[in-house]
Scaffold this motif. Structure first.
Motif, PDB file in Angstrom:
ATOM      1  N   GLY A 185       0.844  -1.199  -0.069  1.00  0.00           N
ATOM      2  CA  GLY A 185      -0.010   0.024   0.102  1.00  0.00           C
ATOM      3  C   GLY A 185       0.944   1.348   0.095  1.00  0.00           C
ATOM      4  N   PRO A 186       0.333   2.429  -0.040  1.00  0.00           N
ATOM      5  CA  PRO A 186       0.977   3.488  -0.207  1.00  0.00           C
ATOM      6  C   PRO A 186       2.040   3.882   1.016  1.00  0.00           C
ATOM      7  CG  PRO A 186      -1.324   4.032  -0.774  1.00  0.00           C
ATOM      8  CD  PRO A 186      -1.167   2.523  -0.070  1.00  0.00           C
ATOM      9  N   ARG A 187       1.555   3.359   2.155  1.00  0.00           N
ATOM     10  CA  ARG A 187       2.548   3.710   3.387  1.00  0.00           C
ATOM     11  C   ARG A 187       3.773   2.815   3.246  1.00  0.00           C
ATOM     12  NH1 ARG A 187      -0.006   6.568   7.071  1.00  0.00           N
ATOM     13  NH2 ARG A 187      -2.260   6.772   6.940  1.00  0.00           N
ATOM     14  N   ASP A 188       3.477   1.563   2.725  1.00  0.00           N
ATOM     15  CA  ASP A 188       4.835   0.722   2.489  1.00  0.00           C
ATOM     16  C   ASP A 188       5.797   1.379   1.443  1.00  0.00           C
ATOM     17  OD1 ASP A 188       3.608  -1.504   4.238  1.00  0.00           O
ATOM     18  OD2 ASP A 188       2.466  -1.704   2.265  1.00  0.00           O
ATOM     19  N   MET A 189       5.405   2.174   0.613  1.00  0.00           N
ATOM     20  CA  MET A 189       5.944   2.736  -0.586  1.00  0.00           C
ATOM     21  C   MET A 189       6.817   3.916  -0.098  1.00  0.00           C
ATOM     22  SD  MET A 189       3.273   2.586  -3.606  1.00  0.00           S
ATOM     23  CE  MET A 189       2.498   1.126  -4.160  1.00  0.00           C
ATOM     24  N   VAL A 190       6.499   4.753   0.942  1.00  0.00           N
ATOM     25  CA  VAL A 190       7.271   5.622   1.765  1.00  0.00           C
ATOM     26  C   VAL A 190       8.575   5.366   1.792  1.00  0.00           C
ATOM     27  CG1 VAL A 190       7.548   7.383   3.387  1.00  0.00           C
ATOM     28  CG2 VAL A 190       5.254   6.865   2.593  1.00  0.00           C
ATOM     29  N   GLY A 191       9.312   6.231   1.064  1.00  0.00           N
ATOM     30  CA  GLY A 191      11.186   6.003   1.310  1.00  0.00           C
ATOM     31  C   GLY A 191      11.512   5.362   0.119  1.00  0.00           C
ATOM     32  N   HIS A 192      10.831   4.609  -0.800  1.00  0.00           N
ATOM     33  CA  HIS A 192      11.300   3.980  -1.974  1.00  0.00           C
ATOM     34  C   HIS A 192      11.096   4.831  -3.237  1.00  0.00           C
ATOM     35  CE1 HIS A 192      12.007   0.360   0.201  1.00  0.00           C
ATOM     36  NE2 HIS A 192      10.882   0.880   1.098  1.00  0.00           N
TER      37      HIS A 192
END
Length: 299
Positions: A185-192
């Motif tokens: 989800g969007p939160r998992d993608m933060v920092g990538h």
């Protein structure tokens, strides 16, 4: 005037010189052939054959009629074959304009299935953006268009034919830190590194809405117009992206350097064929749409 059937029977008798042989060739009874020849002679007002035992000997008038009927007979046979081809949707042409999501994925396989029994059908295909697809349909530059998420843009001018659904997925390189997650989800993608679809893409707003729903900024590092372009960047190991499952499946697979994971929150999209209400689909075009729908169901 002679009917096409009279000419066919007459020519069969000329070839076989007997009504028995002609009847066998035409798959009818011998009396039916004899009666047809008698009726033809009565209609013409002169005899065509001399009867010698079981054989019919053609007179000069019959020989002349046989030669002159060749072109008419061949034309009639060709016309009948054309009618049969049209009834079986084996003849004609079809023009389609599709967005890349459908034109590069389900359409090639559907077209292969469609054409394998239709060698006399010619297909014209074009790939374009969704607004160009609708423009091509509206100007009758194609028989129908293929696109996803058209519902909000269609007016009473268009007729929409649902083909099936797909969903947004996350595509990421093999070995990516998020590869072990079952869903992304969007939160998992933060920092990538995120490869996004810009506002010119029909899918871009859907992805942005999903990020807003999760209260996560849509912070893209690279933005592209087409899903396929985003997938190419993923394949090169640049980063991850959120695209439609149709395009993603076309990229991931044997030998691929990318993986597919479901995207949260679930984001559904629909695929449709669209044509002008004032321009009904031909039988050939309708059969191709059936093949596309079947291909989507199998995919």
């Amino acid at each position: 005037m002679l009917s096409a059937r009279q000419i066919e029977i007459f020519r069969a008798v000329m070839r076989h010189q007997t009504t028995v042989g002609a009847a066998r060739d035409l798959h009818v009874s011998q009396p039916a052939v004899s009666n047809a020849i008698r009726h033809l002679e009565d209609q013409l007002g002169f005899p065509l054959f001399d009867r010698t035992g079981n054989r019919l000997v053609a007179r000069e008038e019959a020989k002349l009629l046989y030669r002159e009927s060749e072109g008419i007979f061949l034309l009639s046979r060709a016309l009948n074959q054309t009618v049969e081809d049209l009834k079986a949707d084996r003849r004609g042409h079809v023009r389609v304009v599709a967005t890349p999501q459908l034109g590069h994925t389900v359409l090639p396989a559907a077209l292969q299935d469609f054409l394998k029994d239709r060698p006399k059908v010619k297909a014209y295909m074009d790939i374009n953006q969704s607004f160009n697809v609708l423009e091509s349909v509206e100007t009758a530059a194609c028989d129908f268009g293929l696109a996803i998420g058209l519902e909000e843009e269609l007016t009473h001018t268009f007729e929409m034919i649902p083909l099936g659904g797909a969903e947004m997925v996350c595509l990421l390189p093999v070995g990516h830190p998020l590869a072990n997650l079952a869903r992304i989800g969007p939160r998992d993608m933060v920092g990538h590194t995120l490869i996004g679809l810009d506002i010119r893409s029909r899918l871009g707003p859907l992805v942005r809405a999903a990020f807003r729903q999760e209260a996560v900024p849509y912070a893209t590092d690279i933005e592209v117009r087409f899903s396929e372009t985003a997938c190419r960047f993923v394949e090169a190991g640049v980063g991850l992206t959120v695209v439609d499952s149709l395009t993603a499946r076309g990229m991931a697979g044997g030998g691929s350097k990318s993986l597919i994971r479901p995207f949260d929150p679930p984001t559904k999209i629909s695929a449709s064929a669209v044509h002008l209400r004032s321009r009904p689909l031909s039988r050939v075009a309708s059969r191709l749409i059936d093949c596309i729908r079947n291909q989507m169901a199998d995919g």
